[in-house]
Design an enzyme around this catalytic site. Structure first.
Site, PDB file in Angstrom:
ATOM      1  N   GLY A  50      18.296 -71.484  51.703  1.00 38.82           N
ATOM      2  CA  GLY A  50      18.839 -70.547  52.678  1.00 38.82           C
ATOM      3  C   GLY A  50      19.589 -69.472  51.919  1.00 38.82           C
ATOM      4  O   GLY A  50      19.596 -69.461  50.682  1.00 38.82           O
ATOM      5  N   SER A  51      20.250 -68.591  52.666  1.00 40.90           N
ATOM      6  CA  SER A  51      20.932 -67.467  52.013  1.00 40.90           C
ATOM      7  C   SER A  51      21.963 -67.946  50.997  1.00 40.90           C
ATOM      8  O   SER A  51      22.107 -67.352  49.932  1.00 40.90           O
ATOM      9  CB  SER A  51      21.593 -66.587  53.077  1.00 40.90           C
ATOM     10  OG  SER A  51      22.312 -67.403  53.998  1.00 40.90           O
ATOM     11  N   GLU A  53      21.858 -70.346  49.027  1.00 40.23           N
ATOM     12  CA  GLU A  53      21.273 -70.959  47.826  1.00 40.23           C
ATOM     13  C   GLU A  53      20.478 -69.955  46.985  1.00 40.23           C
ATOM     14  O   GLU A  53      20.150 -70.240  45.836  1.00 40.23           O
ATOM     15  CB  GLU A  53      20.354 -72.132  48.204  1.00 40.23           C
ATOM     16  CG  GLU A  53      21.081 -73.312  48.815  1.00 40.23           C
ATOM     17  CD  GLU A  53      21.543 -73.025  50.237  1.00 40.23           C
ATOM     18  OE1 GLU A  53      20.796 -72.334  50.971  1.00 40.23           O
ATOM     19  OE2 GLU A  53      22.656 -73.453  50.614  1.00 40.23           O
ATOM     20  N   GLU A  72      14.975 -80.961  55.850  1.00 42.44           N
ATOM     21  CA  GLU A  72      15.809 -81.583  54.819  1.00 42.44           C
ATOM     22  C   GLU A  72      15.685 -83.102  54.790  1.00 42.44           C
ATOM     23  O   GLU A  72      15.987 -83.726  53.768  1.00 42.44           O
ATOM     24  CB  GLU A  72      17.264 -81.159  54.990  1.00 42.44           C
ATOM     25  CG  GLU A  72      17.521 -79.693  54.649  1.00 42.44           C
ATOM     26  CD  GLU A  72      17.157 -78.732  55.777  1.00 42.44           C
ATOM     27  OE1 GLU A  72      16.634 -79.188  56.821  1.00 42.44           O
ATOM     28  OE2 GLU A  72      17.402 -77.521  55.616  1.00 42.44           O
ATOM     29  N   HIS A  95      20.633 -76.511  52.268  1.00 46.08           N
ATOM     30  CA  HIS A  95      21.266 -75.325  52.813  1.00 46.08           C
ATOM     31  C   HIS A  95      22.506 -75.691  53.640  1.00 46.08           C
ATOM     32  O   HIS A  95      22.392 -76.190  54.764  1.00 46.08           O
ATOM     33  CB  HIS A  95      20.272 -74.550  53.684  1.00 46.08           C
ATOM     34  CG  HIS A  95      20.868 -73.294  54.263  1.00 46.08           C
ATOM     35  ND1 HIS A  95      21.573 -72.399  53.498  1.00 46.08           N
ATOM     36  CD2 HIS A  95      20.870 -72.798  55.518  1.00 46.08           C
ATOM     37  CE1 HIS A  95      21.982 -71.399  54.257  1.00 46.08           C
ATOM     38  NE2 HIS A  95      21.573 -71.621  55.493  1.00 46.08           N
ATOM     39  N   HIS A 306      20.066-108.003  60.155  1.00 45.39           N
ATOM     40  CA  HIS A 306      19.662-107.017  61.162  1.00 45.39           C
ATOM     41  C   HIS A 306      20.000-107.585  62.539  1.00 45.39           C
ATOM     42  O   HIS A 306      21.042-107.305  63.085  1.00 45.39           O
ATOM     43  CB  HIS A 306      18.174-106.679  61.015  1.00 45.39           C
ATOM     44  CG  HIS A 306      17.715-105.585  61.924  1.00 45.39           C
ATOM     45  ND1 HIS A 306      16.394-105.263  62.120  1.00 45.39           N
ATOM     46  CD2 HIS A 306      18.407-104.733  62.706  1.00 45.39           C
ATOM     47  CE1 HIS A 306      16.294-104.261  62.973  1.00 45.39           C
ATOM     48  NE2 HIS A 306      17.500-103.931  63.344  1.00 45.39           N
ATOM     49  N   GLY A 427      17.385 -98.814  57.386  1.00 45.34           N
ATOM     50  CA  GLY A 427      16.642 -98.800  58.641  1.00 45.34           C
ATOM     51  C   GLY A 427      16.497 -97.414  59.255  1.00 45.34           C
ATOM     52  O   GLY A 427      16.042 -97.291  60.384  1.00 45.34           O
TER      53      GLY A 427
HETATM   54  N1  TZD Z   1      15.748 -93.214  64.816  1.00 47.99           N
HETATM   55  C1  TZD Z   1      15.946 -93.398  63.498  1.00 47.99           C
HETATM   56  C2  TZD Z   1      16.222 -92.208  62.631  1.00 47.99           C
HETATM   57  N2  TZD Z   1      15.883 -94.596  62.939  1.00 47.99           N
HETATM   58  C3  TZD Z   1      15.628 -95.680  63.719  1.00 47.99           C
HETATM   59  N3  TZD Z   1      15.618 -96.871  63.108  1.00 47.99           N
HETATM   60  C4  TZD Z   1      15.370 -95.545  65.087  1.00 47.99           C
HETATM   61  C5  TZD Z   1      15.453 -94.274  65.605  1.00 47.99           C
HETATM   62  C6  TZD Z   1      15.116 -96.729  66.011  1.00 47.99           C
HETATM   63  N4  TZD Z   1      13.840 -97.417  65.746  1.00 47.99           N
HETATM   64  C7  TZD Z   1      13.783 -98.560  64.980  1.00 47.99           C
HETATM   65  O1  TZD Z   1      14.735 -99.110  64.439  1.00 47.99           O
HETATM   66  S1  TZD Z   1      12.202 -99.158  64.889  1.00 47.99           S
HETATM   67  C8  TZD Z   1      11.591 -97.913  65.863  1.00 47.99           C
HETATM   68  C9  TZD Z   1      12.606 -97.040  66.238  1.00 47.99           C
HETATM   69  C10 TZD Z   1      12.386 -95.840  67.058  1.00 47.99           C
HETATM   70  C11 TZD Z   1      10.146 -97.880  66.233  1.00 47.99           C
HETATM   71  C12 TZD Z   1       9.266 -97.363  65.160  1.00 47.99           C
HETATM   72  O2  TZD Z   1       7.963 -97.344  65.677  1.00 47.99           O
HETATM   73  P1  TZD Z   1       6.692 -97.277  64.782  1.00 47.99           P
HETATM   74  O3  TZD Z   1       6.424 -98.780  64.320  1.00 47.99           O
HETATM   75  O4  TZD Z   1       5.581 -96.805  65.639  1.00 47.99           O
HETATM   76  O5  TZD Z   1       6.946 -96.529  63.561  1.00 47.99           O
HETATM   77  P2  TZD Z   1       6.140-100.087  65.192  1.00 47.99           P
HETATM   78  O6  TZD Z   1       5.435-100.990  64.240  1.00 47.99           O
HETATM   79  O7  TZD Z   1       5.335 -99.715  66.381  1.00 47.99           O
HETATM   80  O8  TZD Z   1       7.466-100.644  65.533  1.00 47.99           O
END
Ligand code: TZD
Ligand code: CA
Length: 551
Positions: A50-51, A53, A72, A95, A306, A427
């Site tokens: 961006g500007s 940088e 990003e 940025h 988890h 995650g």
């Molecule tokens: N947003 C972000 C940035 N991280 C997350 N972990 C989630 C939302 C919540 N989330 C999970 O923890 S698993 C999942 C979400 C939305 C589903 C991913 O679906 P996929 O895979 O199609 O990639 P599966 O195998 O269908 O679960």
């Protein structure tokens, strides 16, 4: 010595070979910074400019490479993959506050992976920061916390190269991790401080090993244990310590588990002693470890859970020893004894000090059955992983962001070599596509396969553009089941009903790939997937394979 208006002497007339003191001090912050980056081998810059940088990027040196990401989250993910796979720091340029914000989801994974990232962001000019003009990074050093080990805005232009040196050393001192610098854009043309060049000559070592009595105690504990077990985590792979882990397991006849939620693979998954990956719930872990009196956890926290499964942390009567590179992990654990030390060196010391134990070898786990009934119209996830296992090269690298099939992956994919597996440690989704690109850039001699859910792929879909432009030959296998499968599973665990927002139908990944310049192939049968994979592996281009899978 040059005086204004004085006629130069013969010696002064050739300043390139005989720099005068005043010319030496005229090295700019810009030149000093690039010299420092070069010394540390940080000549690949992952960024989105961006500007604020542009003055940093001006006159971009020919020996540097700029890898542009269109968002990003992609920029940070690529750097994360590059740093983890090369086991070296990677440099990021974002940025201001907005770019930093977009990168912060990916930073949650990077800090949990101990990924050494030197993250910089451009700031407004010093003289205007107080007025908060557009693109000011207000309270810049607070913004990325707690997702970085250290965050700073240099107090003067002359402090920029020194602060960058500090950032590089801190990122790669144990535990490795991201660091952040906010740099006002009028700093670059300022003169560097005297002796700034000495920064390039510094070395900082943070390797710590346990004292001999500590190793002796561990060896004695192993020797007297009736039924010990070894749990290995991602930092074993980060330390390239698989050979020492195998030696220890074989000398002591130890069953080996991968730590819950492992973000890297610490042990060959087809080794006869390998038991699989532990589930990420307290009660399940205690149940699976029942009968073990000594639990040795190396290169992972105790434990990264988890799902909430109230219960015991460990079986009654068991003793835990945890060898970790992270003092926070050591102190945080609710049970057991921890030793903070270098993972590779300590594993090696322990393996070499351990005699061959007179124990029965661990039971080999049964190989998963392949005679499952298939269903027409789409593939079962098991079929996808069995075809990958049969078709991909034995040293293929997998980046996993297919959330509901992680257990099936660990069960079915052979992960043989070090550096064969990457998974988002915190995650945070948006990991798969960019990390596959960064890993492929770091490992041009191995093939990288991203195994990515249809939901996950969309968080960083613009990474496909970088794959096409940089001709990075990663293969993206998108498992399209039209849903957030892991959340459907979690809704069952939590016993919650009628939750909205769990399905993502109607996305054409081949069209998206084509739009960004990547070849896309759709596969709805096992044969079509096998053929598409074989063809992608034969080429040297990025390819996206959209596999229709049953939900
Ligand atoms: N947003 C972000 C940035 N991280 C997350 N972990 C989630 C939302 C919540 N989330 C999970 O923890 S698993 C999942 C979400 C939305 C589903 C991913 O679906 P996929 O895979 O199609 O990639 P599966 O195998 O269908 O679960
Ligand atoms: Ca899905």
């Amino acid at each position: 010595m040059t005086r204004l208006g004085a006629s130069p002497t013969a010696a002064q007339s050739s300043p390139s070979t005989h720099p005068t003191p005043s010319q030496t001090t005229m090295t700019s912050v810009h030149a000093a910074t690039y010299a420092l980056l070069r010394t540390h081998g940080l000549t690949t810059i992952f960024g989105n400019p961006g500007s604020n940088e542009l003055p940093f990027l001006k006159n971009f040196p020919a020996d540097f490479r700029y890898v542009l990401g269109l968002h990003e989250g992609v920029v940070l993910g690529m750097a994360d993959g590059f740093a983890q796979a090369s086991r070296r720091p990677a440099f990021v340029n974002l940025h201001a506050a907005a770019g930093t914000g977009n990168a912060m989801g990916a930073m949650t994974n990077a800090i949990a992976s101990h990924s050494p990232l030197v993250i910089t962001a451009g700031q407004q000019v010093r003289g205007m920061i107080g007025l908060e003009p557009m693109l000011t990074n207000v309270d810049a050093s607070l913004l990325p916390r707690p997702l970085v080990k250290w965050s700073y805005e240099p107090a003067s232009p002359q402090d920029v190269p020194r602060a960058l040196s500090q950032a590089i050393h801190l990122a790669s001192l144990p535990p490795n991790g991201p660091v952040y610098l906010s740099i006002p854009y009028d700093d670059w043309d300022a003169p560097a401080a005297s002796q700034t060049g000495l920064l390039s000559a510094r070395s900082v070592s943070g390797e710590t090993v346990p004292t001999p009595p500590v190793i002796d105690e561990l060896v004695a504990r192993l020797a007297s244990a009736r039924n010990p077990v070894l749990i290995l985590g991602p930092d074993v792979d980060a330390a390239a310590a698989q050979p020492a882990a195998i030696l220890l397991a074989e000398r002591q006849q130890l069953p080996v588990w991968a730590a819950p939620s492992s973000a890297r693979c610490p042990f060959p998954t087809r080794h006869a002693f390998f038991q699989g990956i532990l589930p990420a719930g307290m009660a399940s872990i205690a149940r699976l470890l029942e009968g073990h009196d000594l639990i040795l956890v190396i290169g992972a926290p105790v434990f990264r859970y988890h799902q909430f499964e109230p219960g015991r942390f460990i079986p009654d009567g068991a003793t835990v020893f945890n060898i970790t590179c992270d003092p926070q992990d050591a102190a945080r654990a609710p049970v057991g004894n921890a030793i903070v030390a270098d993972i590779g060196k300590t594993l090696e010391m322990l393996a070499l000090a351990s005699p061959f134990a007179d124990r029965a070898p661990p039971h080999a786990r049964p190989q998963p059955a392949r005679d499952y009934p298939t269903k027409p119209g789409a593939l079962l996830p098991q079929e996808v992983f069995d075809i990958l296992a049969d078709t991909a090269p034995s040293d293929a690298i997998y980046v996993n962001e297919s959330t509901s099939t992680t257990g099936i992956l660990w069960e079915r994919l052979p992960l043989r070599e070090p550096g064969s597996y990457y998974f988002p440690a915190a995650g945070g989704l948006g990991f798969g596509i960019p990390v596959a690109l960064g890993v492929q850039l770091a490992c041009p001699d191995r093939r990288v396969i991203g195994v990515i859910g249809d939901g996950s792929a969309n968080f960083s879909i613009t990474g496909l553009w970088t794959a096409a432009q940089e001709r990075i030959p990663a293969i993206f296998v998108i498992l399209n089941n039209g849903t957030y499968g892991a959340l459907r599973w979690f809704a069952g665990v939590l016993d919650v009903k009628d939750v909205p927002g769990l399905d993502v139908p109607g996305i054409d990944f081949c069209a998206l790939a084509q739009g960004y310049g990547v070849r896309g192939v759709r596969a709805a049968t096992a044969q079509a997937f096998r053929d598409a994979l074989t063809e992608a592996l034969a080429g040297q281009e990025p390819v996206l394979i959209e596999v229709l899978t049953h939900a």
